[in-house]
Design a protein around this motif. Structure first.
Motif, short mmCIF file in Angstrom:
data_model
loop_
_atom_site.label_atom_id
_atom_site.label_comp_id
_atom_site.label_asym_id
_atom_site.label_seq_id
_atom_site.Cartn_x
_atom_site.Cartn_y
_atom_site.Cartn_z
N VAL A 185 0.84 -1.21 0.00
CA VAL A 185 0.00 0.00 0.00
C VAL A 185 0.87 1.26 0.00
O VAL A 185 0.57 2.24 -0.68
CB VAL A 185 -0.95 -0.02 1.21
N LYS A 186 1.96 1.23 0.74
CA LYS A 186 2.89 2.37 0.75
C LYS A 186 3.39 2.66 -0.67
O LYS A 186 3.47 3.81 -1.10
CB LYS A 186 4.07 2.09 1.67
N ARG A 187 3.73 1.59 -1.40
CA ARG A 187 4.26 1.77 -2.75
C ARG A 187 3.19 2.36 -3.67
O ARG A 187 3.47 3.28 -4.45
CB ARG A 187 4.76 0.43 -3.28
N VAL A 188 1.96 1.86 -3.58
CA VAL A 188 0.88 2.37 -4.43
C VAL A 188 0.63 3.84 -4.14
O VAL A 188 0.56 4.67 -5.07
CB VAL A 188 -0.41 1.55 -4.20
N LEU A 189 0.48 4.20 -2.89
CA LEU A 189 0.14 5.58 -2.53
C LEU A 189 1.30 6.54 -2.77
O LEU A 189 1.09 7.69 -3.14
CB LEU A 189 -0.31 5.64 -1.07
N THR A 190 2.52 6.06 -2.57
CA THR A 190 3.70 6.90 -2.85
C THR A 190 3.74 7.28 -4.32
O THR A 190 3.97 8.44 -4.67
CB THR A 190 4.99 6.15 -2.46
N ARG A 191 3.51 6.30 -5.19
CA ARG A 191 3.54 6.59 -6.63
C ARG A 191 2.32 7.39 -7.07
O ARG A 191 2.43 8.32 -7.86
CB ARG A 191 3.64 5.28 -7.41
N LEU A 192 1.17 7.01 -6.54
CA LEU A 192 -0.07 7.69 -6.94
C LEU A 192 0.01 9.19 -6.64
O LEU A 192 -0.36 10.02 -7.49
CB LEU A 192 -1.26 7.08 -6.20
N HIS A 193 0.53 9.55 -5.48
CA HIS A 193 0.56 10.96 -5.06
C HIS A 193 1.93 11.60 -5.22
O HIS A 193 2.10 12.77 -4.85
CB HIS A 193 0.09 11.07 -3.61
N GLY A 194 2.91 10.88 -5.74
CA GLY A 194 4.24 11.45 -5.95
C GLY A 194 4.92 11.88 -4.66
O GLY A 194 5.56 12.94 -4.61
N ILE A 195 4.80 11.07 -3.63
CA ILE A 195 5.36 11.42 -2.31
C ILE A 195 6.84 11.05 -2.28
O ILE A 195 7.20 9.87 -2.41
CB ILE A 195 4.59 10.72 -1.19
N VAL A 196 7.70 12.05 -2.08
CA VAL A 196 9.14 11.84 -2.07
C VAL A 196 9.63 11.65 -0.64
O VAL A 196 9.13 12.28 0.29
CB VAL A 196 9.86 13.04 -2.71
N GLY A 197 10.62 10.76 -0.48
CA GLY A 197 11.17 10.47 0.84
C GLY A 197 10.93 9.02 1.19
O GLY A 197 9.92 8.42 0.78
N HIS A 198 11.85 8.45 1.95
CA HIS A 198 11.72 7.04 2.33
C HIS A 198 10.46 6.84 3.17
O HIS A 198 10.23 7.57 4.14
CB HIS A 198 12.95 6.59 3.11
N PRO A 199 9.59 5.87 2.81
CA PRO A 199 8.33 5.66 3.52
C PRO A 199 8.50 5.36 5.00
O PRO A 199 7.54 5.48 5.78
CB PRO A 199 7.71 4.47 2.77
N GLY A 200 9.69 4.93 5.41
CA GLY A 200 9.92 4.65 6.82
C GLY A 200 10.16 5.89 7.66
O GLY A 200 10.13 5.82 8.89
N GLU A 201 10.39 7.04 7.02
CA GLU A 201 10.59 8.28 7.76
C GLU A 201 9.26 8.77 8.33
O GLU A 201 8.21 8.66 7.69
CB GLU A 201 11.18 9.34 6.83
#
Length: 356
Positions: free
Chosen positions: A139-155
């Motif tokens: 889910v993190k990967r889908v939402l990161t790409r969908l919304h263009g969220i930059v930065g490691h998801p663990g931060e």
């Protein structure tokens, strides 16, 4: 319902996974077990483990009543054994505090060992149909790409943004299907490498696709060198073919599992072996590497054949001589199980103490 959720559910109806073993029936125990097994493990790997587990322990009460060795033996090979011990402990707490069922209350659920925010949301959404967002790796990967969220998801700040997006898209209707759908999309279409963007229902709104960032997002975790450690594993085998195993402590890797005694080098291996048995010689078996998430372990197996057990072993609850027929019922680390099942037939020694 957001346009993304609406498009995702339409895609799920046509292309989603509807025949996973924990979906039939999709009760709280089976959903919980699958969610714990699927942490850092792919579906194709989990399915046979899940099927064996529920065949032996079909209910939460069965899991709570089982001994730890049984639970760890069923888990053996999945890795991250702390998950299995938390699962076992949580089942026992459910029997003691929640009448043998997983609670429907979010706070009570996350109070159980091994159940975090995302796992609790998955259980409540899929088993009970309650509206709770999830945020596993897919889910993190889908939402990161969908919304263009930059930065490691663990931060922390990045994860905070992702939770807000996860909550935004989680619908009040068909919550169970949506939860499965977004996990399916991440696992089968929005893959880590070579995503199938042409098959994605969110392609038109995906920032990463629009800006050619699918190979850059999610932002990788900053690189860190993985150290290599080494150990000598002692295989003490007596005249009856039994092998000496040692239960590991509660801390560190493989905690609580039965494994082989270890030593830092060959000299200390001989000394350690002599503490447990009378030995004459040893055979150095092929060394191999086992990779953990945070380090590599170089393992040198040393076989002491025809060992005569010392009597003191009988008084130590964490040391036992086990026959080959006993091994399937024990919780053993996967490399140790493979090592023991592939042992050579008992032969005369090829390496003497003096040679060592």
């Amino acid at each position: 319902m957001t346009p993304f959720a609406n498009a995702l559910l339409a895609w799920f109806d046509r292309h989603g996974r509807h025949d996973l073993p924990w979906q039939h029936p999709r009760d709280a125990y089976r959903v919980w077990l699958s969610e714990i097994m699927l942490q850092q493990t792919q579906v194709v790997t989990v399915i046979p483990y899940f099927q064996r587990f529920v065949a032996k322990l079909p209910s939460l009460r069965d899991l709570a009543a089982a001994d730890e060795d049984t639970v760890l033996a069923l888990w053996s090979g999945l890795g991250y054994y702390r998950r299995a011990r938390f699962l076992h402990k949580a089942a026992q707490l459910c029997v003691d505090q929640h009448k043998g069922e997983l609670p429907r209350d979010f706070d009570a659920l996350t109070a159980l060992p091994g159940i975090g925010r995302s796992t609790a949301g998955a259980i409540l959404a899929q088993a009970y149909g309650l509206r709770h967002p999830i945020l596993d790796g897919n889910v993190k990967r889908v939402l990161t790409r969908l919304h263009g969220i930059v930065g490691h998801p663990g931060e922390r700040e990045v994860e905070k943004q992702l939770w807000l997006r996860a909550d935004e898209h989680t619908p009040a209707e068909r919550t169970a299907d949506y939860t499965q759908a977004i996990m399916d999309l991440g696992a089968t279409v929005c893959a880590r490498t070579r995503p199938l963007c042409a098959a994605c229902p969110a392609q038109a709104d995906c920032v990463a696709y629009r800006d050619h960032l699918t190979t850059q997002l999610p932002t990788p975790k900053p690189g860190k060198a993985i150290p290599t450690r080494s150990t000598v594993m002692l295989i003490l085998r007596d005249a009856e073919g039994r092998v000496l195993l040692q239960r590991r402590g509660t801390q560190g890797v493989w905690s609580g599992l039965w494994s082989l005694p270890e030593a830092e080098d060959s000299d200390s291996a001989w000394r350690e072996a002599q503490r447990h048995a009378q030995i004459d010689d040893a055979q150095s078996l092929t060394a191999f590497m086992h990779v953990f998430s945070h380090y590599r372990l170089q393992i040198q197996p040393l076989l002491f054949d025809h060992a005569a057990p010392a009597r003191v072993i009988a008084d130590n609850a964490d040391l036992r001589w086990y026959a080959a027929t006993d091994l399937p019922a024990l919780g053993l680390p996967a490399p140790v199980r493979s090592l023991l099942t592939g042992l050579p037939e008992r032969t005369e020694s090829s390496l003497t103490n003096e040679e060592n």
